[in-house]
Design a protein around this motif. Structure first.
Motif, PDB file in Angstrom:
ATOM      1  N   ARG A  68       0.807  -1.214   0.000  1.00 33.69           N
ATOM      2  CA  ARG A  68       0.000   0.000   0.000  1.00 33.69           C
ATOM      3  C   ARG A  68       0.850   1.279   0.000  1.00 33.69           C
ATOM      4  NH1 ARG A  68      -1.806  -0.293   4.910  1.00 33.69           N
ATOM      5  NH2 ARG A  68      -3.708   0.932   5.010  1.00 33.69           N
ATOM      6  N   TYR A  69       0.450   2.204  -0.822  1.00 37.98           N
ATOM      7  CA  TYR A  69       1.092   3.530  -0.918  1.00 37.98           C
ATOM      8  C   TYR A  69       2.499   3.491  -1.526  1.00 37.98           C
ATOM      9  CZ  TYR A  69      -2.736   5.127   2.082  1.00 37.98           C
ATOM     10  OH  TYR A  69      -3.978   5.423   2.587  1.00 37.98           O
ATOM     11  N   GLN A  70       2.970   2.292  -1.921  1.00 40.89           N
ATOM     12  CA  GLN A  70       4.367   2.191  -2.363  1.00 40.89           C
ATOM     13  C   GLN A  70       4.547   2.010  -3.859  1.00 40.89           C
ATOM     14  OE1 GLN A  70       5.015   3.197   1.089  1.00 40.89           O
ATOM     15  NE2 GLN A  70       6.824   2.890  -0.179  1.00 40.89           N
ATOM     16  N   GLY A  71       3.455   2.017  -4.627  1.00 42.17           N
ATOM     17  CA  GLY A  71       3.605   1.772  -6.064  1.00 42.17           C
ATOM     18  C   GLY A  71       3.782   0.288  -6.361  1.00 42.17           C
ATOM     19  N   VAL A  72       3.769  -0.067  -7.647  1.00 40.50           N
ATOM     20  CA  VAL A  72       3.842  -1.486  -8.016  1.00 40.50           C
ATOM     21  C   VAL A  72       4.906  -1.758  -9.072  1.00 40.50           C
ATOM     22  CG1 VAL A  72       1.421  -1.969  -7.539  1.00 40.50           C
ATOM     23  CG2 VAL A  72       2.096  -1.185  -9.803  1.00 40.50           C
ATOM     24  N   SER A  73       5.300  -3.017  -9.132  1.00 40.65           N
ATOM     25  CA  SER A  73       6.123  -3.512 -10.239  1.00 40.65           C
ATOM     26  C   SER A  73       5.630  -4.920 -10.570  1.00 40.65           C
ATOM     27  CB  SER A  73       7.592  -3.549  -9.828  1.00 40.65           C
ATOM     28  OG  SER A  73       7.768  -4.425  -8.725  1.00 40.65           O
TER      29      SER A  73
END
Lengths: 216, 216
Positions: free
Chosen positions: A56-61
Motif C-alpha cells: 500500500r502507498y508504495q507503487g507497483v512492479s
DNA sequence: TATTATTTTTAGACTTGTCTAAAAAATTAC
DNA sequence: GTAATTTTTTAGACAAGTCTAAAAATAATA
C-alpha cells in the motif's frame, strides 16, 4: 487464466515500467482512463495472484510471472497488427483497435502458428519489436530524430506515438518506415528540424521529431 | 453494440430455431449449460433491445435485427474456422474453441477483408455454409447418410456433430470431406450401414450415419 | 516541524451476469 | 375437470469491475 481487465492492467503496468522503476496508482489510472480507486481494487487482486509486487502507498512492479503475461499480450498485439497490415492490407493507422481485441484471444498455439505463417516477423508495422514465443524481446535500438545532430541521418524505423492522427500525418508527408532521412538544420528558435528525404526538403516540429524513430 | 453474453444467447437461439419455430427457456438453458432463471433474465434484456420476440411463458423467436446479429456471428465463426484450417494448418477437430473466441471480434471490416483474403470460401471445414457479407446464407442442401437407400451414394460434404471425438473418429476411418461413398447394405438388426469407399468396405453405426452428411 | 496539499486507500453503492430457492403459470394425467 | 407435474418466472443473493465521497497516508511547503 486471467480476465480481460487483468490483462489490460498488466499491459499498462508493463508499458509504464519502461519509464519508471515503480509505477504509481495515478499513473495507471491515467493510462487506463479509469479512477484511482478502481486501480487500487485491481492491484490487490493482481497482488493476490502474485502477478505484481504491491505494498500500500508504495507503487507497483510486475513479478516475473506478471511480466511474462504482459509480454505475451504485447506479442499477440504486434503479431496481429502485422497480420492486419501485411495480409489484410489495412493501413498502419487503422489496426490498433482491432489488435486491442485480438490480443486477448487465449490460444498460444494459434499465435505461434500465425507467427510461423507470416515468416516470424521481427517488428510490427510501427517498428516495435515483436517478442518471440519464449518472451524474448529485442532491446529497443531506435532513437528519435530529435536526438540527431545536424548532418546525421538514418532510416525511419518506428514511431513513439501510435495515434492515428500522428500516423496519418506522417503518411501524408511521406515519412514512412524504410525511408532514409538526413538532418540538414535545426532551427534554434523552436527546434524545428529540417530534413532531407528523396531530394526533397521538409520541416518537422520538435514534437514530431521526438516521436519519429530511426535506426542508428 | 452487444455484450459477449448477449451474442452467445442470440447464437444459441438462432441454432435452436432451425429445429423448432419457437424456442423454450429450458432449451436455451440446456444449450448454454446455464440455469433457466439466468435465461429468463437475459431474455428480458434481449427483448428490451428488440432482438427477440418474447412474452412470458410463451417461448422466444429472433426479430429480424436479432437474426442479423446471429448470422453475423456465425459468419465470423465459420470464416475464422476456415482460416485456422486452411492458412494455419490446424485440424478440423481443433478449431472450435478458438473460433468461439474469434467470432466476437467486433470489426466487420476485418471479417470482410479476411473473407476476401481467403477467396470468399462457401463452406467451413465441417461443410457448414458461410453466410456472405449481406447475411445471405446458402440453404442447407446436405442430408445424412442414414437417409440413403441401398446402392445410393454421394460425396461426404459435412457433419452434424462437431465434437472432436466424432471428428477424430471420422478422420481415423478416412471419412473426410470430399470422399465418395456408396451404401452397400443396411443391416436391419441395428441399422448399421455398410459403405463402399475407395475399394474399401467399412461399417458405420446408425448414430454415425445420422451425423455424417453428403451432397445429393 | 507543523501545516497544507497531494496521492492513495477504504467504504459503500451500482451494473452485468450468474446462482438457489420459492412462487406462479402451463401442461399432463387421472 | 381437478390434481399432480413440469416449466418458467420472481425474489434475493453473490462476484467482478467500476464509481463517488470520505478517510488515511505520504509528500511538499512555509
Amino acid at each position: 487464466m486471467n480476465t480481460l481487465a487483468e490483462e489490460n492492467y498488466l499491459k499498462a503496468i508493463y508499458k509504464l515500467s519502461s519509464l519508471t522503476e515503480s509505477v504509481s496508482t495515478n499513473q495507471i489510472a491515467a493510462a487506463m482512463e479509469t479512477k484511482a480507486s478502481s486501480v487500487t481494487d485491481m492491484l490487490r487482486k493482481l497482488s493476490d495472484k502474485t502477478l505484481i509486487n504491491y505494498t500500500r502507498y508504495q507503487g507497483v512492479s510486475l513479478t516475473e510471472a506478471g511480466e511474462k503475461v504482459a509480454i505475451n499480450i504485447i506479442r499477440k498485439h504486434r503479431l496481429w497488427e502485422y497480420f492486419l497490415v501485411e495480409k489484410l492490407n489495412f493501413k498502419w493507422d487503422e489496426v490498433h483497435d482491432m489488435a486491442e481485441e485480438l490480443e486477448h484471444i487465449s490460444s498460444n498455439e494459434l499465435i505461434d502458428r500465425l507467427d510461423e505463417f507470416m515468416g516470424f516477423p521481427k517488428r510490427d508495422p510501427h517498428g516495435d519489436p515483436i517478442p518471440d514465443c519464449n518472451g524474448q524481446l529485442k532491446i529497443n535500438d531506435l532513437k528519435p530524430i530529435s536526438a540527431l545532430a545536424v548532418s546525421a541521418g538514418g532510416i525511419i524505423s518506428g514511431v513513439r506515438d501510435h495515434s492515428s492522427v500522428f500516423l496519418q500525418y506522417l503518411e501524408k508527408q511521406g515519412l514512412i518506415i524504410g525511408k532514409k532521412i538526413t538532418v540538414k538544420e535545426i532551427i534554434s528558435y523552436d527546434n524545428t528540424v529540417v530534413l532531407q528525404m528523396d531530394n526533397k526538403v521538409l520541416q518537422i516540429s520538435r514534437e514530431v521529431a521526438n516521436n519519429l524513430l530511426i535506426a542508428i
